[in-house]
Design an enzyme around this catalytic site. Structure first.
Site, PDB file in Angstrom:
ATOM      1  N   ASN A   9       0.873  -1.176   0.000  1.00 29.51           N
ATOM      2  CA  ASN A   9       0.000   0.000   0.000  1.00 29.51           C
ATOM      3  C   ASN A   9       0.907   1.222   0.000  1.00 29.51           C
ATOM      4  O   ASN A   9       1.434   1.616   1.041  1.00 29.51           O
ATOM      5  CB  ASN A   9      -0.913  -0.014   1.224  1.00 29.51           C
ATOM      6  CG  ASN A   9      -1.888   1.165   1.246  1.00 29.51           C
ATOM      7  OD1 ASN A   9      -1.829   2.053   0.401  1.00 29.51           O
ATOM      8  ND2 ASN A   9      -2.782   1.170   2.205  1.00 29.51           N
ATOM      9  N   ARG A  93      -2.712  -2.044  -3.460  1.00 28.55           N
ATOM     10  CA  ARG A  93      -3.866  -1.158  -3.337  1.00 28.55           C
ATOM     11  C   ARG A  93      -3.697  -0.029  -4.346  1.00 28.55           C
ATOM     12  O   ARG A  93      -2.693   0.684  -4.338  1.00 28.55           O
ATOM     13  CB  ARG A  93      -3.968  -0.575  -1.933  1.00 28.55           C
ATOM     14  CG  ARG A  93      -5.099   0.455  -1.788  1.00 28.55           C
ATOM     15  CD  ARG A  93      -5.192   0.967  -0.365  1.00 28.55           C
ATOM     16  NE  ARG A  93      -6.233   1.975  -0.230  1.00 28.55           N
ATOM     17  CZ  ARG A  93      -5.996   3.280  -0.068  1.00 28.55           C
ATOM     18  NH1 ARG A  93      -4.754   3.726  -0.030  1.00 28.55           N
ATOM     19  NH2 ARG A  93      -6.990   4.130   0.057  1.00 28.55           N
ATOM     20  N   HIS A 181     -12.639   3.842  -0.444  1.00 28.93           N
ATOM     21  CA  HIS A 181     -12.607   2.918   0.699  1.00 28.93           C
ATOM     22  C   HIS A 181     -13.306   1.606   0.364  1.00 28.93           C
ATOM     23  O   HIS A 181     -13.761   0.883   1.251  1.00 28.93           O
ATOM     24  CB  HIS A 181     -13.258   3.535   1.950  1.00 28.93           C
ATOM     25  CG  HIS A 181     -12.490   4.690   2.524  1.00 28.93           C
ATOM     26  ND1 HIS A 181     -13.113   5.768   3.107  1.00 28.93           N
ATOM     27  CD2 HIS A 181     -11.161   4.928   2.602  1.00 28.93           C
ATOM     28  CE1 HIS A 181     -12.191   6.640   3.521  1.00 28.93           C
ATOM     29  NE2 HIS A 181     -11.002   6.138   3.233  1.00 28.93           N
ATOM     30  N   ARG A 241      -8.851  16.767   5.141  1.00 25.13           N
ATOM     31  CA  ARG A 241      -9.676  17.024   3.953  1.00 25.13           C
ATOM     32  C   ARG A 241     -11.011  17.632   4.355  1.00 25.13           C
ATOM     33  O   ARG A 241     -11.593  17.250   5.363  1.00 25.13           O
ATOM     34  CB  ARG A 241      -9.897  15.724   3.179  1.00 25.13           C
ATOM     35  CG  ARG A 241      -8.666  15.245   2.442  1.00 25.13           C
ATOM     36  CD  ARG A 241      -8.871  13.870   1.838  1.00 25.13           C
ATOM     37  NE  ARG A 241      -8.265  12.820   2.656  1.00 25.13           N
ATOM     38  CZ  ARG A 241      -8.373  11.524   2.388  1.00 25.13           C
ATOM     39  NH1 ARG A 241      -9.061  11.102   1.345  1.00 25.13           N
ATOM     40  NH2 ARG A 241      -7.782  10.642   3.168  1.00 25.13           N
ATOM     41  N   GLU A 379      -8.317  -4.283   5.065  1.00 26.89           N
ATOM     42  CA  GLU A 379      -8.158  -4.061   3.632  1.00 26.89           C
ATOM     43  C   GLU A 379      -7.050  -4.930   3.051  1.00 26.89           C
ATOM     44  O   GLU A 379      -7.155  -5.424   1.919  1.00 26.89           O
ATOM     45  CB  GLU A 379      -7.856  -2.588   3.376  1.00 26.89           C
ATOM     46  CG  GLU A 379      -9.006  -1.656   3.744  1.00 26.89           C
ATOM     47  CD  GLU A 379      -8.569  -0.222   3.882  1.00 26.89           C
ATOM     48  OE1 GLU A 379      -8.961   0.600   3.030  1.00 26.89           O
ATOM     49  OE2 GLU A 379      -7.852   0.085   4.850  1.00 26.89           O
TER      50      GLU A 379
END
Length: 400
Positions: A9, A93, A181, A241, A379
């Site tokens: 990742n 990812r 996500h 964000r 994940e």
């Protein structure tokens, strides 16, 4: 010799990795770690499946590591510390798969070219995600690599949930709601049947709350609607964000403050959210421990926006049966879960304080109309699953 799947990742300044034994029915974690501080004073650390430190190294700033060097070092570490394992595949990812990639894909030069064309849709993520893929393709062209996408899970949404009210000439350029996500939500969807009440739920809202935060409505294990849209900056306020923003604000920043695209990008991705509102930190733990009024307001805004979006997604599924919290804040902050559940009482959520304080898994009362849960996401395991499935499918195809 056991088969090993490596999951990478890659971000702008770090590469996180996990290695899984591919042999068991479910891939089993062997070791994990990261290289952080890329292009500066990098630091490597690795731990075994039980969390014991098995490797550590630092580099001075004048010997800065980039993505290529970090990828090479991770490979060297695996060869020296897991000689009894054979690396058979690497899963990555990749934030954006566009409309083309609706499932994990075996990496080829054509796939890399297609993913590179998506960089304008995810300029802060896509180049870094692709960097280790290119490095390994050059160094080990024989090693299967699989790209796993954060957007793919949401391609099952109805077309109306993915559309913006823009002219078709713009929509055809790829301007649509993608959602992100997805690997996290896909993992949660995969484990819902392990909980009888959740497996039988008609509609479940999942709150992935962390430094990046979003909500997703699931029906029948499929994504129906999500808060993130064209980019991963949309929806909820996050660590840095801003979340949902009236486009008119962007026009104001351009016309009145004379900000250019890069300055606005830096503002909405890196200077806003919890950090921008509080002026203190992007870390929820720091804000919850603070007595500063700005910190309290940042938390209030975060919870308020979650409450509003829960209502929006519940409307998309015409009611819900369950609410699931996951990711860093969702899994570890009992106070945020409590406040979100209070905001969702009108939906039928009745929190059980003792169960919530204990971390669940069920944190609602037995009589709650809508049950509430805490389920850790994974994940990396989802990527390992996809990688193994793609490689096995390719082996069958090649043998046919």
């Amino acid at each position: 010799m056991a088969d090993l799947i490596l999951v990478l990742n890659a971000g702008s300044s770090s590469i996180k990795f996990r290695a899984f034994d591919a042999g068991p029915a479910e891939p089993e974690l062997v070791l994990h770690g990261q290289v952080e501080g890329l292009y500066n004073a990098a630091k490597f650390s690795a731990k075994d499946a039980d969390g014991a430190l098995i490797g550590e190294r630092r580099w001075e700033a004048d010997a800065a590591l980039g993505h290529q060097e970090a990828t090479d070092y991770i490979g060297d570490f695996l060869r020296s510390h897991r000689a009894e394992h054979r690396l058979v595949a690497v899963g990555h990812r990749v934030v954006h798969g566009g409309v083309q990639f609706t499932e994990a894909a075996l990496v080829t030069p054509a796939v890399i070219e297609a993913l590179d064309r998506l960089t304008p849709l995810a300029p802060l993520h896509q180049p870094h995600n692709l960097a280790p893929i290119r490095t390994l393709l050059d160094a080990r062209p024989d090693l299967p690599q699989v790209a796993c996408f954060d957007t793919a899970f949401h391609r099952a949404q109805p077309e109306v949930a993915q559309a913006y009210a823009l002219p078709d000439s713009i929509t055809r350029l790829g301007v649509r709601r993608y959602g992100f996500h997805g690997l996290s939500y896909e993992y949660i969807a995969s484990v819902l049947p392990a909980y009888p009440e959740l497996g039988a739920a008609r509609a479940t809202l999942v709150a992935h709350l962390g430094n990046g935060s979003s909500l997703c409505a699931l029906a029948g294990g499929k994504s129906v609607a999500s808060t993130m849209g064209f980019t991963a900056v949309d929806g909820l306020p996050m660590g840095t964000r801003c979340g949902n923003l009236d486009p008119g604000v962007v026009l104001f920043l351009i016309d009145y403050l004379k900000m250019d695209a890069r300055a606005i990008e830096d503002l909405i991705y890196k200077q806003s959210g919890l950090l921008g509102v509080s002026g203190i930190s992007s870390d929820m733990r720091t804000l919850l421990d603070s007595d500063d009024a700005r910190a309290r307001f940042a938390v209030d805004l975060f919870v308020y926006r979650i409450g509003r979006e829960l209502g929006s997604l519940a409307a998309a599924t015409e009611g819900i049966d369950a609410l699931v919290f996951t990711a860093g804040i969702g899994e570890h902050s009992a106070l945020i879960r409590e406040r979100v559940c209070r905001a969702a009482r009108w939906l039928g959520v009745d929190l059980e304080p003792a169960a919530n304080a204990a971390g669940g898994p069920r944190i609602s009362t037995a009589g709650s109309k809508v049950s509430a849960w805490v389920i850790p996401t994974n994940e990396e395991l989802m990527i390992a699953r996809h990688t193994r499935a793609v490689v096995r499918k390719e082996a069958v195809r090649a043998a046919a």
